[in-house]
Write an enzyme that holds these catalytic residues in place. Structure first.
Site, mmCIF file in Angstrom:
data_model
loop_
_atom_site.group_PDB
_atom_site.id
_atom_site.type_symbol
_atom_site.label_atom_id
_atom_site.label_comp_id
_atom_site.label_asym_id
_atom_site.label_seq_id
_atom_site.Cartn_x
_atom_site.Cartn_y
_atom_site.Cartn_z
ATOM 1 N N LYS A 236 0.837 -1.210 0.000
ATOM 2 C CA LYS A 236 0.000 0.000 0.000
ATOM 3 C C LYS A 236 0.866 1.252 0.000
ATOM 4 O O LYS A 236 1.735 1.404 0.853
ATOM 5 C CB LYS A 236 -0.906 0.001 1.242
ATOM 6 N N THR A 269 -8.402 9.100 8.647
ATOM 7 C CA THR A 269 -7.890 7.908 7.964
ATOM 8 C C THR A 269 -7.515 6.783 8.937
ATOM 9 O O THR A 269 -6.960 5.779 8.524
ATOM 10 C CB THR A 269 -6.628 8.256 7.144
ATOM 11 N N GLY A 271 -7.500 3.573 10.744
ATOM 12 C CA GLY A 271 -8.174 2.287 10.532
ATOM 13 C C GLY A 271 -8.328 1.888 9.078
ATOM 14 O O GLY A 271 -8.980 0.892 8.771
ATOM 15 N N THR A 272 -7.701 2.653 8.164
ATOM 16 C CA THR A 272 -7.870 2.304 6.738
ATOM 17 C C THR A 272 -7.240 0.942 6.415
ATOM 18 O O THR A 272 -7.787 0.175 5.626
ATOM 19 C CB THR A 272 -7.250 3.377 5.799
ATOM 20 N N GLY A 273 -6.087 0.650 7.041
ATOM 21 C CA GLY A 273 -5.399 -0.624 6.754
ATOM 22 C C GLY A 273 -6.238 -1.819 7.196
ATOM 23 O O GLY A 273 -6.419 -2.784 6.439
ATOM 24 N N CYS A 274 -6.767 -1.744 8.438
ATOM 25 C CA CYS A 274 -7.599 -2.844 8.966
ATOM 26 C C CYS A 274 -8.831 -3.022 8.078
ATOM 27 O O CYS A 274 -9.241 -4.142 7.750
ATOM 28 C CB CYS A 274 -8.092 -2.537 10.381
#
Ligand SMILES: Cc1ncc(COP(=O)(O)OP(=O)(O)O)c(N)n1
Ligand SMILES: Cc1nc(C(=O)O)sc1CCOP(=O)(O)O
Ligand SMILES: [Mg+2]
Length: 557
Positions: A236, A269, A271-274
């Site tokens: 990412k 933003t 928590g975008t990865g989870c």
């Protein structure tokens, strides 16, 4: 590998009157089962034999299920809480194994309490020994012991896919997993992972601190992580400096894909990865291919961030976003839950107001006849109608289409599609860019784009379209000055396209067969205007074309 042929487990329960015993010589037959557009399975059964008992049957279907193994975030922006919300938003059941409890808010992580390893194991066993889990997704794994427990349980209770989000540092910069866990990721989890989704820092840590500063570095990193055992890698690029777009690199071991989406300007933003990883897991659980799952997840996150730009929760630098925006923005969107099925492109009916006028048909009568005749998708291409009348006509057509499980798309007019909650739009090269249409319509709606070249097909895919329309296959009188690409042009575009294709332009009963027989698997059907709508009896003409397409498809098989 996880793929399109994945099957659903169907558990059938029968309710019979008390005291009912199956008479000798009577057996239960599964005579038919159909999955409708809302993913409900209807199972039709009959009792075979001479007596007919008063028996009522119920059918149940296992809902797609993701198990998340992650840490709790008290601020509920990331971790287990984000996973639950993402799965809920994507219509998937989510069970949880909590590895750590964090005291966390929009400012940072104030405390971490790691759950004892034997209790993590107990949670895992409770879920996996009882429930049918399709996909496991991992987040914060705070100790090597927990990594090993996960590894053991996955061996004992295999699942269809493992999605590893190698969480090491929180978005606020707090360390959530130490060096020993890094070794665990490398040795135990990567070789088991169907996909791993590191950000730049995580990818660098997994690769012994190698510098990742450019898109080209991301490509190399994706290949190296694949060499370490992960079947698919999504690096990412959210932290990539100086990039206007959010660029991610996806590598499936064979092809490298550069996935671009607009960078949303927002502080929300956290928590975008989870969310991205959970969304991938959810789509896989529903049966998507890996690439499809990644694209939907990326689009979902982008749309959720966009919807949440203005929300204000907490006083820290990085706020959470709203996963369930769909409930608000599309509160009326109750008709269609299945996103897009490429086989819907089989017989694509495109309306024309001039033709309807000539034959004295209203738009809705014409659409009704086409649907009854076998049209599998409808596009309202009304070029000379007042906006107000267009919205009203679209609403009536939507009722007809919904009642028959046929998607309804609007040509050119995103505003009309939004106003009537149509299933999507079809846009051309000079209409609104597909990426903007996607941002306006959200991840659920169908977007088709007209393409005459491989380059346009590539762009449509990058922009998040669901299918492309390619033509003119033959000369047409319906669209002025339309370039004819011929069967060869169609084949070239199909071969280059990662998206399903519908052929358009001058196609009719007498020439549809060679189109269906060009021999490329992603050519899914034909789109027609005059062949069915420039006639007194739309029903008959649609039936005739349907029969020809069925024959051609049977011959190809
Ligand atoms: C299925 C399908 N394919 C292509 C087109 C053409 O769209 P576009 O190029 O935007 O031209 P207009 O239809 O707007 O004149 C289509 N409508 N449908
Ligand atoms: C709307 C449209 N688009 C085309 C393209 O090539 O993109 S051809 C076309 C008209 C198709 O009408 P008919 O089936 O009557 O030929
Ligand atoms: Mg157009």
């Amino acid at each position: 590998m996880w793929g399109e042929g994945s099957s659903l487990n169907i558990a059938v329960s029968l309710s019979v009157p008390q005291g009912f015993r199956q008479p000798k010589g009577l057996s239960l037959l599964l005579v038919n089962s159909r999955i409708n557009r809302n993913k409900q399975t209807r199972i039709f059964m009959e009792m075979q034999g001479n007596e007919s008992p008063t028996t009522s049957y119920q059918s149940t279907i296992n809902i797609p299920h993701v198990l998340t193994v992650a840490g709790s975030d008290s601020g509920a922006g990331a971790g287990i809480q984000a996973d639950l919300k993402a799965c809920a938003a994507r219509g998937v059941y989510c069970s949880t194994v909590i590895t750590a409890v964090t005291a966390q808010n929009t400012v940072g992580v104030q405390g971490v309490n790691v759950v004892p390893e034997d209790f993590v194991a107990e949670q895992m066993k409770s879920v996996l020994s009882d429930m049918h889990v399709d996909v496991v997704k991992t987040g914060m794994l705070p100790s090597i012991g927990i990594v090993k427990i996960l590894h053991q349980h996955l061996r004992e209770y295999p699942v269809r896919a493992l999605v590893v989000d190698p969480v090491m540092v929180s978005t606020s910069g707090d360390v959530l997993a130490g060096p020993s866990v890094l070794a665990g990721f490398r040795e135990e989890l990567l070789p088991m992972a169907d996909i791993i989704t590191p950000n730049l820092k995580e990818a660098s840590a997994l690769l012994d601190g190698v510098k990742i500063k450019t898109v080209s570095d991301m490509r190399s990193a994706a290949k190296l992580l694949h060499d370490m055992g992960a079947r698919n890698v999504l690096v990412k690029g959210g932290d990539l400096p100086d990039s206007l777009d959010a660029v991610d690199i996806f590598f499936d071991g064979e092809h490298l894909y550069e996935l671009r989406s607009s960078r949303i300007k927002t502080h929300n933003t956290h928590g975008t990865g989870c969310t991205l990883a959970s969304c991938i897991a959810a789509e896989l659980a529903k049966g998507a291919s890996m690439l499809e799952a990644v694209k939907v997840a990326k689009c979902f996150v982008e749309t959720a961030l966009d919807y949440s730009k203005e929300i204000f929760i907490g006083n820290g630098p990085q706020g959470p976003f709203d996963h369930l925006m769909k409930l608000k923005s599309n509160a009326h969107n109750s008709g269609r839950q299945v996103r897009f099925n490429p086989s819907d492109l089989f017989l694509y009916a495109v309306t024309d107001s001039g033709m309807n006028r000539r034959w004295g048909h209203s738009i809705s009568d014409a659409v009704k006849a086409a649907v009854q005749g076998g049209a599998t998708i409808v596009q309202l291409r009304e070029k000379d109608i007042e906006t107000r009348d267009f919205v009203e006509a679209a609403k009536s057509c939507l009722q007809i289409c919904r009642a028959n499980g046929v998607p309804l798309l609007i040509n050119d007019r995103i505003d009309v599609a939004l106003a009537c909650d149509a299933d999507g739009v079809h846009i051309g090269q000079s209409d609104m860019p597909a990426r903007t249409a996607r941002a306006l319509l959200g991840p659920e709606k169908i977007i088709g784009v007209s393409c005459k070249t491989p380059e346009q097909a590539e762009q449509a895919w990058i922009a998040g379209a669901d299918y492309i329309g390619c033509g003119g296959v033959y000369p047409t009188n319906t669209k002025a000055n339309n370039l004819t690409v011929g069967l060869d042009g169609l084949k070239t575009v199909c071969l280059a396209s990662k998206l399903p294709v519908v052929a358009i332009g001058g196609i009719k009963v007498s020439n549809a067969r060679p189109v269906m027989e060009i021999g490329v698997p992603n050519l899914k059907g034909v789109a027609v205007v005059s062949a069915i709508f420039d006639s007194e009896c739309v029903l008959t003409e649609t039936r005739k074309l349907h029969a020809v397409l069925m024959e051609a498809t049977a011959a190809v098989k």
